[in-house]
Enzyme design. Structure first.
Site, mmCIF file in Angstrom:
data_model
loop_
_atom_site.group_PDB
_atom_site.id
_atom_site.type_symbol
_atom_site.label_atom_id
_atom_site.label_comp_id
_atom_site.label_asym_id
_atom_site.label_seq_id
_atom_site.Cartn_x
_atom_site.Cartn_y
_atom_site.Cartn_z
ATOM 1 N N SER A 109 0.749 -1.003 0.210
ATOM 2 C CA SER A 109 -0.423 0.088 0.002
ATOM 3 C C SER A 109 1.077 1.463 0.445
ATOM 4 O O SER A 109 2.014 1.042 0.611
ATOM 5 C CB SER A 109 -1.300 0.165 1.131
ATOM 6 O OG SER A 109 -1.389 1.339 1.530
ATOM 7 N N TYR A 147 -1.507 -0.129 10.426
ATOM 8 C CA TYR A 147 -1.676 -1.407 9.088
ATOM 9 C C TYR A 147 -0.664 -0.762 8.048
ATOM 10 O O TYR A 147 -0.484 -1.668 7.628
ATOM 11 C CB TYR A 147 -3.154 -0.053 8.477
ATOM 12 C CG TYR A 147 -3.302 -1.040 6.918
ATOM 13 C CD1 TYR A 147 -3.570 -2.369 6.413
ATOM 14 C CD2 TYR A 147 -3.175 -0.237 5.733
ATOM 15 C CE1 TYR A 147 -3.755 -2.915 5.638
ATOM 16 C CE2 TYR A 147 -3.124 -0.112 4.513
ATOM 17 C CZ TYR A 147 -3.468 -1.877 4.582
ATOM 18 O OH TYR A 147 -3.763 -2.688 3.419
ATOM 19 N N LYS A 159 2.119 -3.730 6.330
ATOM 20 C CA LYS A 159 2.206 -3.964 5.043
ATOM 21 C C LYS A 159 3.998 -3.809 5.046
ATOM 22 O O LYS A 159 4.635 -4.582 4.779
ATOM 23 C CB LYS A 159 1.584 -2.733 4.782
ATOM 24 C CG LYS A 159 0.458 -2.941 4.184
ATOM 25 C CD LYS A 159 0.073 -4.100 3.849
ATOM 26 C CE LYS A 159 -1.587 -4.638 3.121
ATOM 27 N NZ LYS A 159 -1.695 -6.128 2.600
HETATM 28 P P1 NAD Z 1 -10.910 -7.786 0.870
HETATM 29 O O1 NAD Z 1 -11.299 -7.372 2.558
HETATM 30 O O2 NAD Z 1 -11.573 -6.944 -0.275
HETATM 31 O O3 NAD Z 1 -10.389 -9.065 0.497
HETATM 32 C C1 NAD Z 1 -9.331 -9.499 1.327
HETATM 33 C C2 NAD Z 1 -9.709 -10.629 1.287
HETATM 34 O O4 NAD Z 1 -8.842 -11.220 1.907
HETATM 35 C C3 NAD Z 1 -11.225 -11.439 2.043
HETATM 36 O O5 NAD Z 1 -12.179 -11.849 0.668
HETATM 37 C C4 NAD Z 1 -11.396 -11.559 3.169
HETATM 38 O O6 NAD Z 1 -12.162 -12.590 2.718
HETATM 39 C C5 NAD Z 1 -9.671 -12.564 2.269
HETATM 40 N N1 NAD Z 1 -9.567 -12.694 4.188
HETATM 41 C C6 NAD Z 1 -8.815 -11.799 5.059
HETATM 42 N N2 NAD Z 1 -8.140 -12.347 6.056
HETATM 43 C C7 NAD Z 1 -7.408 -13.389 5.704
HETATM 44 C C8 NAD Z 1 -7.432 -14.879 6.240
HETATM 45 N N3 NAD Z 1 -6.850 -14.550 7.218
HETATM 46 N N4 NAD Z 1 -7.220 -15.758 5.362
HETATM 47 C C9 NAD Z 1 -7.613 -16.191 4.373
HETATM 48 N N5 NAD Z 1 -8.387 -14.809 3.982
HETATM 49 C C10 NAD Z 1 -8.277 -13.979 4.297
HETATM 50 O O7 NAD Z 1 -9.497 -6.222 0.450
HETATM 51 P P2 NAD Z 1 -8.634 -5.569 -0.812
HETATM 52 O O8 NAD Z 1 -9.742 -4.464 -0.839
HETATM 53 O O9 NAD Z 1 -9.639 -6.708 -2.070
HETATM 54 O O10 NAD Z 1 -7.597 -6.289 -0.097
HETATM 55 C C11 NAD Z 1 -6.906 -6.545 -0.664
HETATM 56 C C12 NAD Z 1 -5.300 -6.640 0.253
HETATM 57 O O11 NAD Z 1 -4.991 -5.152 -0.788
HETATM 58 C C13 NAD Z 1 -5.128 -6.672 1.422
HETATM 59 O O12 NAD Z 1 -4.042 -6.633 1.135
HETATM 60 C C14 NAD Z 1 -5.174 -4.804 0.967
HETATM 61 O O13 NAD Z 1 -4.960 -4.389 2.720
HETATM 62 C C15 NAD Z 1 -4.331 -4.688 0.581
HETATM 63 N N6 NAD Z 1 -4.384 -3.244 0.166
HETATM 64 C C16 NAD Z 1 -5.991 -2.040 -0.154
HETATM 65 C C17 NAD Z 1 -6.246 -1.360 -0.768
HETATM 66 C C18 NAD Z 1 -7.824 -1.357 -0.332
HETATM 67 O O14 NAD Z 1 -7.576 0.506 -0.462
HETATM 68 N N7 NAD Z 1 -8.898 -1.466 -0.544
HETATM 69 C C19 NAD Z 1 -5.023 -0.853 -0.626
HETATM 70 C C20 NAD Z 1 -4.027 -1.142 -0.591
HETATM 71 C C21 NAD Z 1 -3.251 -2.029 -0.136
#
Ligand code: NAD
Ligand code: UDP
Length: 339
Positions: A124, A148, A152
């Site tokens: 991120s 958070y 990361k």
């Molecule tokens: P999201 O919550 O929609 O997707 C994450 C998925 O991981 C979900 O389906 C959840 O059920 C699953 N999950 C969570 N913990 C788990 C575990 N311990 N074991 C197995 N599955 C697990 O989030 P997203 O927006 O799709 O983000 C995906 C990744 O990108 C994350 O790591 C997040 O930190 C990173 N990210 C997201 C953003 C954003 O703004 N959406 C920005 C930067 C980074």
């Protein structure tokens, strides 16, 4: 390639599955559904007319990971599974370290046991912290201001150490800016479980009548209209960055961070105006003070991703708002009770 996608039922993961399958990759999902529903994979299968192997389980569960690795034998892993709420990370720091850092450690151990040497990691822009200069390039100092962000950065460091210790391994660290938007089919999009923390899903819920007004967090920033500016990136462009990262990983070793943004930034007021254009609805707003931990502006220098991976964002701001509105209007309650 055979690609294991952890967190593949989530917002970014689900869009990435479609892009991977469109390029001929075989996919397998491991998700614990803590922030998703199996309905997502049903829709991905229909949209792709393809096969998605899936396992329900937690990335911190070594036995489950061994089962998945043995059954699917991935060539590479894309690691989305994680927690992402900045505010919650302050209240539950150990949970965030457990899922985001220990979860990544558990996955790396399982990859070592299975001889899998390539990983694409969801990092991120928040790893940078307060800007020393903008736009951020990948050499900008990292000094995250939230738990958070710390998790990361810790995972990035662990992945970097892993590749240094083992020749032949690759970790592509994708530092996402602000993902927004939805799939053109209107069948996939962002579906926050509670009150949305992020701007775009909140605006969408106001537009569809689920919430009364958007609260604008601060109008006294040093930006042209006083509201915070961010580099918003369409989720389909972001999904395609993962396909580019996989191709890059085929002939590169070691760990390498890449900014994944557009290089443009828009204020809260810009986003409201764009959403009003897309939806034809008025978005009432009310003003509140600054949200703790927010910064005035964030913007990517995304030239490394273009030069080294051949990836560049192509969707416009209007594509982002129009697709979000189309998704929200077609699925006012998200994935639940919409069919
Ligand atoms: P999201 O919550 O929609 O997707 C994450 C998925 O991981 C979900 O389906 C959840 O059920 C699953 N999950 C969570 N913990 C788990 C575990 N311990 N074991 C197995 N599955 C697990 O989030 P997203 O927006 O799709 O983000 C995906 C990744 O990108 C994350 O790591 C997040 O930190 C990173 N990210 C997201 C953003 C954003 O703004 N959406 C920005 C930067 C980074
Ligand atoms: N924002 C806002 N009202 C909201 C949510 C967000 O004014 O209900 C602002 C926030 O202060 C920031 C921008 O919108 O300037 C983007 O916030 P978001 O939470 O979407 O992303 P992040 O803070 O992670 O960049």
């Amino acid at each position: 390639m055979r690609v294991l996608v952890t967190g593949g039922a989530g917002y970014i993961g689900s869009h990435t599955l479609l892009e991977l399958m469109a390029q001929g990759h075989e996919v397998c999902v491991l998700d614990n559904y803590s922030n998703a529903t199996p309905e997502v994979l049903t829709r991905v299968r229909t949209l792709s007319n393809g096969q998605v192997t899936d396992f329900t389980g937690d990335v911190r569960d070594a036995n489950k990971l061994d089962e998945v690795m043995q059954a699917f034998q991935p060539d590479a892993v894309i690691h989305f599974a994680g927690l992402k709420a900045v505010g919650e990370s302050t209240e539950k720091p150990l949970l965030y370290y457990d899922v985001n850092v220990a979860g990544t450690l558990s996955l790396l151990h399982a990859m070592d046991r299975a001889g899998c040497k390539k990983i694409i990691f969801s990092s991120s822009a928040t790893v940078y912290g307060d800007p020393v200069y903008l736009p951020y390039d990948e050499a900008h100092p990292t000094n995250p201001t939230s738990v958070y962000g710390q998790t990361k950065l810790a995972a990035e460091k662990m992945l970097t150490a892993w590749t240094s210790a083992q020749p032949g391994t690759t970790a592509v660290l994708l530092r996402y800016f602000n993902p927004v938007g939805a799939h053109a089919s209107t069948r996939l999009g962002e579906d926050p479980k509670d009150v949305p923390n992020n701007l775009m899903p909140f605006i969408a819920q106001v537009a569809v009548g689920k919430r009364e007004a958007l609260t604008v967090f601060g109008e006294d920033y040093d930006t042209p209209d006083g509201t915070g500016k961010r580099d918003y990136i369409h989720v389909v462009d972001l999904a395609r960055a993962h396909v580019a990262a996989l191709n890059y990983a085929v002939d590169h070793e070691g760990a390498r961070p890449f900014n994944i943004g557009t290089g443009d930034s828009y204020s809260v007021r810009d986003m409201v105006a764009a959403f009003e254009r897309a939806s034809g609805r008025t978005i009432p707003t009310k003003l509140a003070g600054r949200r703790a931990g927010d910064i005035a502006e964030m913007q990517a220098n995304a030239s490394r991703a273009q030069t080294e991976m051949g990836w560049k964002a192509t969707h416009t701001l209007d594509d982002m708002t129009a697709s979000t509105w189309a998704w929200q209007a077609a699925n006012p309650n998200g994935y639940i009770n919409t069919d």
